[in-house]
Motif scaffolding. Sequence first.
Motif, PDB file in Angstrom:
ATOM      1  N   TYR A   1       0.828  -1.148  -0.089  1.00 60.35           N
ATOM      2  CA  TYR A   1       0.213   0.010  -0.097  1.00 60.35           C
ATOM      3  C   TYR A   1       0.832   1.286   0.081  1.00 60.35           C
ATOM      4  CZ  TYR A   1      -3.230   3.507   1.538  1.00 60.35           C
ATOM      5  OH  TYR A   1      -4.021   4.696   1.591  1.00 60.35           O
ATOM      6  N   MET A   2       1.976   1.169   0.638  1.00 60.15           N
ATOM      7  CA  MET A   2       3.063   2.349   0.836  1.00 60.15           C
ATOM      8  C   MET A   2       3.517   2.777  -0.646  1.00 60.15           C
ATOM      9  SD  MET A   2       2.374   3.623   3.536  1.00 60.15           S
ATOM     10  CE  MET A   2       3.360   4.924   3.759  1.00 60.15           C
ATOM     11  N   TYR A   3       3.756   1.778  -1.341  1.00 58.19           N
ATOM     12  CA  TYR A   3       4.491   1.899  -2.671  1.00 58.19           C
ATOM     13  C   TYR A   3       3.045   2.570  -3.367  1.00 58.19           C
ATOM     14  CZ  TYR A   3       8.664  -0.437  -1.935  1.00 58.19           C
ATOM     15  OH  TYR A   3      10.049  -0.486  -1.448  1.00 58.19           O
TER      16      TYR A   3
ATOM     17  N   PHE B   1      -7.841   0.317   4.276  1.00 52.76           N
ATOM     18  CA  PHE B   1      -8.804  -0.721   4.352  1.00 52.76           C
ATOM     19  C   PHE B   1      -9.394  -0.558   3.074  1.00 52.76           C
ATOM     20  CE2 PHE B   1      -7.403  -1.328   8.871  1.00 52.76           C
ATOM     21  CZ  PHE B   1      -7.685  -2.831   8.736  1.00 52.76           C
ATOM     22  N   SER B   2      -9.785   0.557   2.666  1.00 55.97           N
ATOM     23  CA  SER B   2     -10.511   0.989   1.341  1.00 55.97           C
ATOM     24  C   SER B   2      -9.747   0.197   0.053  1.00 55.97           C
ATOM     25  CB  SER B   2     -10.679   2.319   1.140  1.00 55.97           C
ATOM     26  OG  SER B   2     -11.403   2.645   0.094  1.00 55.97           O
ATOM     27  N   TRP B   3      -8.329   0.620   0.358  1.00 57.44           N
ATOM     28  CA  TRP B   3      -7.500   0.035  -0.677  1.00 57.44           C
ATOM     29  C   TRP B   3      -7.510  -1.532  -0.838  1.00 57.44           C
ATOM     30  CZ3 TRP B   3      -3.015  -2.791  -0.123  1.00 57.44           C
ATOM     31  CH2 TRP B   3      -2.145  -3.030  -1.429  1.00 57.44           C
ATOM     32  N   CYS B   4      -7.554  -2.171   0.491  1.00 58.08           N
ATOM     33  CA  CYS B   4      -7.577  -3.630   0.414  1.00 58.08           C
ATOM     34  C   CYS B   4      -8.844  -4.070  -0.075  1.00 58.08           C
ATOM     35  CB  CYS B   4      -7.423  -3.924   2.055  1.00 58.08           C
ATOM     36  SG  CYS B   4      -5.720  -3.779   2.717  1.00 58.08           S
ATOM     37  N   GLU B   5      -9.981  -3.267   0.057  1.00 59.48           N
ATOM     38  CA  GLU B   5     -11.012  -3.789  -0.703  1.00 59.48           C
ATOM     39  C   GLU B   5     -11.255  -4.065  -2.017  1.00 59.48           C
ATOM     40  OE1 GLU B   5     -16.052  -3.044  -0.187  1.00 59.48           O
ATOM     41  OE2 GLU B   5     -14.601  -1.435   0.564  1.00 59.48           O
TER      42      GLU B   5
END
Length: 300
Positions: A10-12, A83-87
């Motif tokens: 996610y950081m990348y 968590f939105s990105w994970c979804e």
Amino acid sequence: MLFEDALEEYMYHCQAKGFTPKTMKNKRQEYKQLRIYLKEKRGIQNLESITVHDLRSYVRLKQKDGLQPQSIVSMFKMIRAFFSWCEKEEYLVENIAKKVELPKVPKKVLNGFTVKEVQAMIDAFSYKNYIETRNKAIIAMLADCGLRAMEIRGVLSENVRETSILVNGKGNKERVVFISPVLKRILIKYERIKKEYFHDTKTTDNYFLSYTGTGISHVALDNIIKKAGKRAGIEGKRISPHTFRHFYAVQCLVSGNIDVYSLSRLLGHSDISVTQTYLRTMNDEQLLDKAVSSSPLMNL
């Protein structure tokens, strides 16, 4: 999937999106704290094992530690974004962070600058040398354009045009702000004195420079503003770039010459609801002036 691995990916993703170094630093610090909490206090290392209850417990811990509601809300926005990105990446079925209730942020009326106070802070600096002239120009630009601290520090000389300034704002989003004739007069003097001062010195491309020809730091900018407030004798108010930004927004709204949507674009807000908060910070006297000037009968 390990929570730590998802965070790294996610950081990348955030880096590729062009987030500022300051935003990236804040994200790293917050995610590190969350990772340590989940591992040491809840015994969780896998992303799929994290529940709403774990996140609620984390928020309660922040409250017990004395973190203010506004800080908790700002902190949790970063967690929700992750968590939105994970979804979206289908690492999780849903964004569980959406179900976490956050403390209500009390609505405070900011005790902003008056027109006389801003004028006094601009007049607090002279044209007798480069530093004095630079400081006068900085205070004037903050008041007349409503720029953020990072924005005014990052303004490039090539982007200060005849009647406008191209600003690189949050998330590397560009926008244009306009130079009034009063500000232009100050900037013309500043540019002339700046040219004389650095005539044989190599400088960076920043519009506002330190005495050595490099860009000014966040601390240096803060000191300039504090010095202006001290010289002008202003007490009991927060002397900061944000208070100048607030002054700019309120003056635009009080004048009635600009609507909230246009003001939102000038301030570089991604959401008009952020701009609308400035409406809540207007004091009774300012609201009265606005009401009288917009009175149907007064305009007959």
